[in-house]
Design an enzyme around this catalytic site. Structure first.
Site, PDB file in Angstrom:
ATOM      1  N   LYS A 114       9.840  -0.474  15.988  1.00 18.12           N
ATOM      2  CA  LYS A 114       8.826   0.185  16.639  1.00 18.12           C
ATOM      3  C   LYS A 114       9.061   0.744  17.774  1.00 18.12           C
ATOM      4  CE  LYS A 114       5.798  -0.442  12.711  1.00 18.12           C
ATOM      5  NZ  LYS A 114       4.265  -1.068  12.102  1.00 18.12           N
ATOM      6  N   LYS A 198      11.723   2.131   5.067  1.00 17.35           N
ATOM      7  CA  LYS A 198      10.748   1.784   4.222  1.00 17.35           C
ATOM      8  C   LYS A 198       9.393   3.064   4.368  1.00 17.35           C
ATOM      9  CE  LYS A 198       7.796  -0.942   7.267  1.00 17.35           C
ATOM     10  NZ  LYS A 198       6.546  -1.543   7.243  1.00 17.35           N
ATOM     11  N   LYS A 201       2.666   4.222   6.889  1.00 15.75           N
ATOM     12  CA  LYS A 201       2.055   5.418   7.060  1.00 15.75           C
ATOM     13  C   LYS A 201       2.622   5.674   8.312  1.00 15.75           C
ATOM     14  CE  LYS A 201      -0.919   1.417   6.917  1.00 15.75           C
ATOM     15  NZ  LYS A 201      -0.692   0.587   7.915  1.00 15.75           N
TER      16      LYS A 201
HETATM   17  N1  AQP Z   1       6.725   0.023   1.892  1.00 12.24           N
HETATM   18  C1  AQP Z   1       6.557  -0.937   2.117  1.00 12.24           C
HETATM   19  N2  AQP Z   1       7.021  -1.823   1.412  1.00 12.24           N
HETATM   20  C2  AQP Z   1       6.486  -2.940   0.677  1.00 12.24           C
HETATM   21  N3  AQP Z   1       5.430  -3.516   1.629  1.00 12.24           N
HETATM   22  C3  AQP Z   1       5.005  -2.631   2.647  1.00 12.24           C
HETATM   23  N4  AQP Z   1       3.993  -2.832   3.351  1.00 12.24           N
HETATM   24  C4  AQP Z   1       3.695  -2.000   4.172  1.00 12.24           C
HETATM   25  N5  AQP Z   1       4.433  -0.597   3.604  1.00 12.24           N
HETATM   26  C5  AQP Z   1       5.464  -1.699   3.373  1.00 12.24           C
HETATM   27  C6  AQP Z   1       3.840  -4.307   3.632  1.00 12.24           C
HETATM   28  O1  AQP Z   1       1.487  -4.241   3.361  1.00 12.24           O
HETATM   29  C7  AQP Z   1       1.456  -4.764   4.039  1.00 12.24           C
HETATM   30  C8  AQP Z   1      -0.022  -4.198   5.226  1.00 12.24           C
HETATM   31  O2  AQP Z   1       1.195  -3.549   5.811  1.00 12.24           O
HETATM   32  P1  AQP Z   1       0.376  -3.039   7.649  1.00 12.24           P
HETATM   33  O3  AQP Z   1       0.145  -1.169   7.187  1.00 12.24           O
HETATM   34  O4  AQP Z   1      -0.426  -3.765   7.314  1.00 12.24           O
HETATM   35  O5  AQP Z   1       1.697  -3.036   8.355  1.00 12.24           O
HETATM   36  P2  AQP Z   1       3.240  -1.727   8.442  1.00 12.24           P
HETATM   37  O6  AQP Z   1       3.955  -3.100   7.467  1.00 12.24           O
HETATM   38  O7  AQP Z   1       3.705  -1.833   9.627  1.00 12.24           O
HETATM   39  O8  AQP Z   1       2.956  -0.763   7.095  1.00 12.24           O
HETATM   40  P3  AQP Z   1       3.506   0.891   7.814  1.00 12.24           P
HETATM   41  O9  AQP Z   1       3.386   1.631   7.030  1.00 12.24           O
HETATM   42  O10 AQP Z   1       4.638   0.580   7.995  1.00 12.24           O
HETATM   43  O11 AQP Z   1       1.971   0.818   9.041  1.00 12.24           O
HETATM   44  P4  AQP Z   1       2.806   2.096  10.178  1.00 12.24           P
HETATM   45  O12 AQP Z   1       3.218   3.213  10.125  1.00 12.24           O
HETATM   46  O13 AQP Z   1       1.709   2.135  10.938  1.00 12.24           O
HETATM   47  O14 AQP Z   1       3.355   0.374  11.260  1.00 12.24           O
HETATM   48  C9  AQP Z   1       2.117  -5.815   4.788  1.00 12.24           C
HETATM   49  O15 AQP Z   1       1.915  -6.754   3.931  1.00 12.24           O
HETATM   50  C10 AQP Z   1       3.522  -5.098   5.046  1.00 12.24           C
HETATM   51  O16 AQP Z   1       4.901  -5.895   4.261  1.00 12.24           O
END
Ligand code: AQP
Length: 334
Positions: A114, A198, A201
């Site tokens: 990140k 992965k 968002k």
């Molecule tokens: N691609 C993914 N596959 C499986 N699990 C996922 N999670 C997120 N992306 C995937 C799981 O969703 C939960 C919430 O995640 P989060 O929104 O708190 O944080 P993140 O993992 O950082 O998700 P994003 O979408 O990648 O958000 P941004 O882009 O804002 O950083 C967690 O249990 C995560 O494992």
């Protein structure tokens, strides 16, 4: 329901919830609430580790709450609340900042991903994010944490922090060592544009993900455009080894129809990817569209969502205060 076992997990209100959040985490939250005591948190303090427009953040906190409810979480069965409304998260995070080690944080791959090349400019909050995550879990002495595979390393760190706290203060078993609950079939949903990244968002291209609020046309278009290769669907998993985009689409399809990979391969071996894509778009429309519709309806009633969070906060605060009292005593704070 046993009082000893407690599930805790959180989702950041950083924008549109997507299929990765749903299949990797939220779907599991819903099935767990049938058998265990559960707490599900909109982790707004985690969200601000990268800059959030305050107006968008407020909207996203409510929309993530709507996403929980629309996916099937029930506020009568699970405690649903937002992190910043229980100040104990921040208080315990500070105590755990003093337990956690810099060397441990330096190994966290999510920070490296990140923060990118410009690490010096990343917020301190982003760096110590895993300590706050440990505080979220340990504040309630949660025993089980459903997460996507991307959070496994942070959860291991939470266990190390819990263990070190117990050792430092000679309070054996004070904090339970939380167990990760990671989906077996699909622990990491990958981007539709690059099967090695992965689904996220914050990825710039909207074509990389299926948002829970996408309409039928968008779902069809995104699946049609999803990257694959020219080879047909193989007979076994081994042949998918160097085909990350193909593996990802088959995995998403298998999980959405609640079957395993072998079943899908045995049904579709030799067929072209356009066949799988058309079936995948249909099943996603069937499963995701109603959730998106419900999110849109729920977000029209912000006072209802605020009430859900307020009720959850009241319940969470009681548990948090009870544990914090003991923690302050153990640490020697007056
Ligand atoms: N691609 C993914 N596959 C499986 N699990 C996922 N999670 C997120 N992306 C995937 C799981 O969703 C939960 C919430 O995640 P989060 O929104 O708190 O944080 P993140 O993992 O950082 O998700 P994003 O979408 O990648 O958000 P941004 O882009 O804002 O950083 C967690 O249990 C995560 O494992």
């Amino acid at each position: 329901m046993s009082d000893k076992k407690l599930v805790f997990s959180g989702v950041q209100p950083t924008g549109n919830l997507h299929l990765g959040n749903y299949l990797g985490a939220i779907k599991n939250f819903v099935s767990l609430q049938k058998k265990m005591n559960c707490m599900y948190c909109v982790v707004d303090l985690h969200a601000i580790t990268t800059f959030q427009n305050p107006k968008d953040l407020r909207k996203n906190i409510l929309e993530t709450t709507a996403g929980f409810l629309a996916s099937g979480l029930d506020a009568e069965k699970s405690i649903i609340f937002n992190q910043s409304s229980v100040s104990g998260h921040a208080e315990l995070a500070w105590i755990l900042n003093c337990v956690s080690r810099i060397g441990w944080l330096n190994r966290m791959t999510q920070f490296k991903d990140k923060a990118g090349k410009d690490k010096e400019k990343a917020s301190v909050g982003l760096y110590i994010y895993p300590n706050l995550m440990a505080a979220d879990i340990l504040l309630y002495k949660a025993t089980h944490v459903p997460v996507g595979a991307d959070q496994k390393q942070h959860l291991e760190l939470s266990r190390d922090i819990a263990q070190k706290f117990n050792n430092d203060f000679q309070k054996e078993n004070f904090f339970p060592l939380p167990e990760p609950l990671i989906q077996k079939n699909i622990s990491r949903v990958m981007s539709l544009r690059d099967g090695t990244k992965k689904m996220s968002k914050s990825e710039e291209s909207d074509y990389s993900r299926i948002n829970l609020k996408d309409n039928a046309d968008e779902i069809v278009k995104k699946i049609k455009k999803a990257k694959t290769d020219s080879k047909p669907i193989p007979e076994n998993e081994r042949e998918l080894k160097d085909r990350p985009e193909a593996l990802n689409l088959i995995n998403i399809y298998a999980d959405t129809i609640e079957e395993n990979l072998e079943f899908v391969l045995s049904e579709m071996a030799g067929k072209d990817f356009s066949h799988l894509k058309s079936k995948l778009a249909d099943i996603l429309i069937e499963k995701i569209l109603p959730i998106g519709k419900s999110i849109k309806e729920l977000t029209n009633d912000s006072s209802f969502l605020e009430k859900i969070l307020k009720k959850g906060t009241e319940k969470a605060s009681i548990k948090a205060e009870e544990n914090l009292k003991k923690i302050r005593e153990i640490v020697g704070l007056l």
